[in-house]
Design an enzyme around this catalytic site. Structure first.
Site, PDB file in Angstrom:
ATOM      1  CB  CYS A 153      -0.983  -0.033   1.166  1.00  0.00           C
ATOM      2  SG  CYS A 153      -0.236  -0.037   2.811  1.00  0.00           S
ATOM      3  CG  ASN A 195       4.325  -1.751   5.189  1.00  0.00           C
ATOM      4  OD1 ASN A 195       5.457  -2.059   5.517  1.00  0.00           O
ATOM      5  ND2 ASN A 195       3.349  -2.634   5.170  1.00  0.00           N
ATOM      6  CG  ASP A 199      -5.567   5.408   2.668  1.00  0.00           C
ATOM      7  OD1 ASP A 199      -5.558   4.914   3.815  1.00  0.00           O
ATOM      8  OD2 ASP A 199      -4.695   6.166   2.233  1.00  0.00           O
ATOM      9  CB  CYS A 201      -3.763   1.564   7.058  1.00  0.00           C
ATOM     10  SG  CYS A 201      -3.462   3.015   8.102  1.00  0.00           S
ATOM     11  NE  ARG A 202      -4.495   1.610   1.737  1.00  0.00           N
ATOM     12  CZ  ARG A 202      -4.272   2.383   0.695  1.00  0.00           C
ATOM     13  NH1 ARG A 202      -5.111   2.361  -0.327  1.00  0.00           N
ATOM     14  NH2 ARG A 202      -3.219   3.174   0.664  1.00  0.00           N
ATOM     15  CB  SER A 203       0.151  -3.575   2.786  1.00  0.00           C
ATOM     16  OG  SER A 203       0.992  -2.672   3.441  1.00  0.00           O
TER      17      SER A 203
HETATM   18  P1  4NP Z   1      -1.827   2.783   4.104  1.00  0.00           P
HETATM   19  O1  4NP Z   1      -2.482   4.126   4.680  1.00  0.00           O
HETATM   20  O2  4NP Z   1      -1.244   3.146   2.759  1.00  0.00           O
HETATM   21  O3  4NP Z   1      -2.988   1.871   4.003  1.00  0.00           O
HETATM   22  O4  4NP Z   1      -0.773   2.366   5.098  1.00  0.00           O
HETATM   23  C1  4NP Z   1      -1.796   5.342   4.789  1.00  0.00           C
HETATM   24  C2  4NP Z   1      -0.888   5.513   5.803  1.00  0.00           C
HETATM   25  C3  4NP Z   1      -0.236   6.722   5.931  1.00  0.00           C
HETATM   26  C4  4NP Z   1      -0.483   7.734   5.022  1.00  0.00           C
HETATM   27  C5  4NP Z   1      -1.384   7.553   3.992  1.00  0.00           C
HETATM   28  C6  4NP Z   1      -2.045   6.344   3.881  1.00  0.00           C
HETATM   29  N1  4NP Z   1       0.178   8.968   5.174  1.00  0.00           N
HETATM   30  O5  4NP Z   1      -0.098   9.875   4.377  1.00  0.00           O
HETATM   31  O6  4NP Z   1       1.027   9.112   6.058  1.00  0.00           O
END
Ligand code: 4NP
Length: 155
Positions: free
Chosen positions: A10, A13, A125, A15-17
């Site tokens: 993602c 790294n 997300d 939340c989703r992954s």
């Molecule tokens: P992820 O979510 O890609 O599912 O881990 C996010 C985590 C952090 C951020 C964006 C999305 N960020 O902008 O810091």
């Protein structure tokens, strides 16, 4: 075939992954399979950090501990180390295509391409939303884990 290796990717790294990683690792352990499961982010801002506390909470509520995971940025070498790289959304897929070596071993697609009826869809997300969003992400992560098992003949 040797044991498959699967990498979820993602943006951050955190939340989703990590949720997809945790859901598949859990099933792989339950089934006694020796598969390699990992996750990474196209971005490196959160490298070294544990998953978002909301992600850890929703996984724990379903009996899966992801607190030991640490974020890392995806590397070109991952295209040689993994059989299958699963992008959580279209931006991540584009980012991965941009760094993929031309002779990459890994097959690359959207994670939801492995879920019947969800082909071409992104995992939303949840980072900027509320806790409910993480419930949706967990449900997607579970469906993806089952899709991966089916893909390798174990579903
Ligand atoms: P992820 O979510 O890609 O599912 O881990 C996010 C985590 C952090 C951020 C964006 C999305 N960020 O902008 O810091």
């Amino acid at each position: 075939m040797t044991s498959p290796s699967i990498l979820f990717v993602c943006l951050g790294n955190i939340c989703r992954s990590p949720l997809a990683d945790g859901a598949l690792r859990h099933r792989v352990r339950q089934l006694g399979l020796g598969w390699t499961v990992d996750s990474a982010g196209t971005g490196g801002w959160h490298a070294g950090e544990p998953p978002d506390r909301r992600a850890m909470a929703i996984a724990k509520a379903h009996g899966v501990d992801i607190a030991g995971l640490r974020a890392r940025q995806v590397q070109r070498a991952d295209f040689e180390r993994f059989d299958l790289i699963l992008a959580m959304d279209h931006d991540n897929l584009d980012g991965l295509k941009a760094i993929a070596p031309p002779d990459a071993r890994a097959e690359l697609c959207l994670a939801l391409d492995l879920v019947a009826g969800r082909e071409g869809e992104a995992v939303a997300d949840p980072y900027y939303g509320d806790a409910d969003g993480f419930g949706v992400t967990w449900a997607d992560a579970q469906a993806i884990a089952e899709g991966v098992l089916r893909r390798f003949g174990r579903g």
